[in-house]
Design a protein around this motif. Structure first.
Motif, PDB file in Angstrom:
ATOM      1  N   PHE A  62      38.836  51.847  45.648  1.00 21.12           N
ATOM      2  CA  PHE A  62      39.573  50.595  45.853  1.00 21.12           C
ATOM      3  C   PHE A  62      39.812  50.324  47.337  1.00 21.12           C
ATOM      4  O   PHE A  62      39.795  49.177  47.772  1.00 21.12           O
ATOM      5  CB  PHE A  62      40.909  50.662  45.105  1.00 21.12           C
ATOM      6  N   ASP A  63      40.066  51.371  48.112  1.00 21.44           N
ATOM      7  CA  ASP A  63      40.426  51.199  49.523  1.00 21.44           C
ATOM      8  C   ASP A  63      39.236  51.069  50.464  1.00 21.44           C
ATOM      9  O   ASP A  63      39.418  50.872  51.658  1.00 21.44           O
ATOM     10  CB  ASP A  63      41.342  52.339  49.969  1.00 21.44           C
ATOM     11  N   SER A  64      38.042  51.150  49.931  1.00 22.70           N
ATOM     12  CA  SER A  64      36.850  50.959  50.755  1.00 22.70           C
ATOM     13  C   SER A  64      36.685  49.467  51.043  1.00 22.70           C
ATOM     14  O   SER A  64      36.834  48.643  50.140  1.00 22.70           O
ATOM     15  CB  SER A  64      35.622  51.477  50.011  1.00 22.70           C
ATOM     16  N   PRO A  65      36.349  49.117  52.279  1.00 22.53           N
ATOM     17  CA  PRO A  65      36.087  47.696  52.577  1.00 22.53           C
ATOM     18  C   PRO A  65      34.992  47.128  51.667  1.00 22.53           C
ATOM     19  O   PRO A  65      35.002  45.945  51.346  1.00 22.53           O
ATOM     20  CB  PRO A  65      35.639  47.696  54.043  1.00 22.53           C
ATOM     21  N   ARG A  90      37.704  43.494  44.482  1.00 18.85           N
ATOM     22  CA  ARG A  90      39.124  43.142  44.727  1.00 18.85           C
ATOM     23  C   ARG A  90      39.320  41.639  44.884  1.00 18.85           C
ATOM     24  O   ARG A  90      40.338  41.098  44.461  1.00 18.85           O
ATOM     25  CB  ARG A  90      39.639  43.829  46.002  1.00 18.85           C
ATOM     26  N   ASN A  91      38.363  40.963  45.512  1.00 11.14           N
ATOM     27  CA  ASN A  91      38.488  39.537  45.805  1.00 11.14           C
ATOM     28  C   ASN A  91      37.760  38.638  44.814  1.00 11.14           C
ATOM     29  O   ASN A  91      37.668  37.435  45.032  1.00 11.14           O
ATOM     30  CB  ASN A  91      37.983  39.261  47.227  1.00 11.14           C
ATOM     31  N   ALA A  92      37.238  39.209  43.755  1.00 11.66           N
ATOM     32  CA  ALA A  92      36.521  38.404  42.753  1.00 11.66           C
ATOM     33  C   ALA A  92      37.498  37.446  42.068  1.00 11.66           C
ATOM     34  O   ALA A  92      38.650  37.801  41.832  1.00 11.66           O
ATOM     35  CB  ALA A  92      35.883  39.326  41.712  1.00 11.66           C
ATOM     36  N   PRO A  93      37.039  36.235  41.776  1.00 16.94           N
ATOM     37  CA  PRO A  93      37.916  35.257  41.111  1.00 16.94           C
ATOM     38  C   PRO A  93      38.517  35.805  39.816  1.00 16.94           C
ATOM     39  O   PRO A  93      39.654  35.508  39.481  1.00 16.94           O
ATOM     40  CB  PRO A  93      37.009  34.066  40.826  1.00 16.94           C
ATOM     41  N   GLU A  94      37.757  36.648  39.104  1.00 21.85           N
ATOM     42  CA  GLU A  94      38.225  37.219  37.837  1.00 21.85           C
ATOM     43  C   GLU A  94      39.410  38.162  38.032  1.00 21.85           C
ATOM     44  O   GLU A  94      40.135  38.466  37.085  1.00 21.85           O
ATOM     45  CB  GLU A  94      37.091  37.988  37.130  1.00 21.85           C
ATOM     46  N   CYS A  95      39.607  38.637  39.268  1.00 27.04           N
ATOM     47  CA  CYS A  95      40.686  39.591  39.558  1.00 27.04           C
ATOM     48  C   CYS A  95      41.887  38.925  40.229  1.00 27.04           C
ATOM     49  O   CYS A  95      42.852  39.596  40.579  1.00 27.04           O
ATOM     50  CB  CYS A  95      40.169  40.714  40.453  1.00 27.04           C
ATOM     51  N   ARG A  96      41.837  37.626  40.402  1.00 26.06           N
ATOM     52  CA  ARG A  96      42.937  36.906  41.034  1.00 26.06           C
ATOM     53  C   ARG A  96      44.213  37.142  40.235  1.00 26.06           C
ATOM     54  O   ARG A  96      44.225  37.014  39.018  1.00 26.06           O
ATOM     55  CB  ARG A  96      42.624  35.415  41.107  1.00 26.06           C
ATOM     56  N   THR A 131      39.036  46.908  36.661  1.00 25.43           N
ATOM     57  CA  THR A 131      37.830  47.315  35.941  1.00 25.43           C
ATOM     58  C   THR A 131      37.005  46.077  35.610  1.00 25.43           C
ATOM     59  O   THR A 131      37.525  45.106  35.085  1.00 25.43           O
ATOM     60  CB  THR A 131      38.200  48.088  34.661  1.00 25.43           C
ATOM     61  N   MET A 132      35.732  46.161  35.975  1.00 21.33           N
ATOM     62  CA  MET A 132      34.812  45.041  35.754  1.00 21.33           C
ATOM     63  C   MET A 132      33.750  45.450  34.731  1.00 21.33           C
ATOM     64  O   MET A 132      33.199  46.545  34.814  1.00 21.33           O
ATOM     65  CB  MET A 132      34.115  44.657  37.056  1.00 21.33           C
ATOM     66  N   TYR A 133      33.492  44.556  33.811  1.00 25.57           N
ATOM     67  CA  TYR A 133      32.433  44.725  32.824  1.00 25.57           C
ATOM     68  C   TYR A 133      31.383  43.661  33.131  1.00 25.57           C
ATOM     69  O   TYR A 133      31.693  42.469  33.120  1.00 25.57           O
ATOM     70  CB  TYR A 133      32.977  44.524  31.409  1.00 25.57           C
ATOM     71  N   TYR A 134      30.167  44.105  33.430  1.00 26.91           N
ATOM     72  CA  TYR A 134      29.084  43.180  33.781  1.00 26.91           C
ATOM     73  C   TYR A 134      28.040  43.164  32.671  1.00 26.91           C
ATOM     74  O   TYR A 134      27.608  44.219  32.203  1.00 26.91           O
ATOM     75  CB  TYR A 134      28.399  43.611  35.077  1.00 26.91           C
TER      76      TYR A 134
END
Length: 115
Positions: free
Chosen positions: A62-65, A71-77, A85-88
């Protein structure tokens, strides 16, 4: 670069994440830290890896640039709790969750969004 050292494959760069998403139909990525909310999710993913060969399971620090892409994905707003957690599915975000998830929640998401 921060490493999580989980027992699941770790993605180190945004470019690597994109390549994995592009090359695999079903991908689950847990973006977190080595903490009490994230470790249970990594352990569940590790367990599911053998049961669900059609899904590729990964972690990302999470802390990696580089994890800004998650972290900045619209789905995570609006997400507050780790992990994200992302499911693709077929190169697109099918589902995003925040905070700790149990086995039933994760398998339900896998069944609903990555089957």
């Amino acid at each position: 670069m921060k490493y999580l050292r989980t027992n699941i494959h770790e993605i180190e760069t945004a470019e690597e994440l994109q390549k994995i998403i592009d090359e695999n139909e079903n991908v689950m990525v847990c973006c977190g830290r080595m903490g009490p909310m994230c470790i249970p999710v990594y352990e569940i993913m590790e367990e599911l890896e053998e049961e669900r060969p059609e899904v590729k399971f990964y972690s990302m620090a999470f802390d990696s640039p580089e994890s800004g892409v998650i972290r900045n994905a619209p789905e995570c707003r609006g997400f507050m709790g780790l992990p994200f957690t992302m499911y693709y599915k077929s190169g697109k975000v099918a589902k995003a969750t925040t905070s700790i998830q149990n086995m039933q929640q994760i398998t339900s998401n896998l069944d609903q969004f990555l089957s």
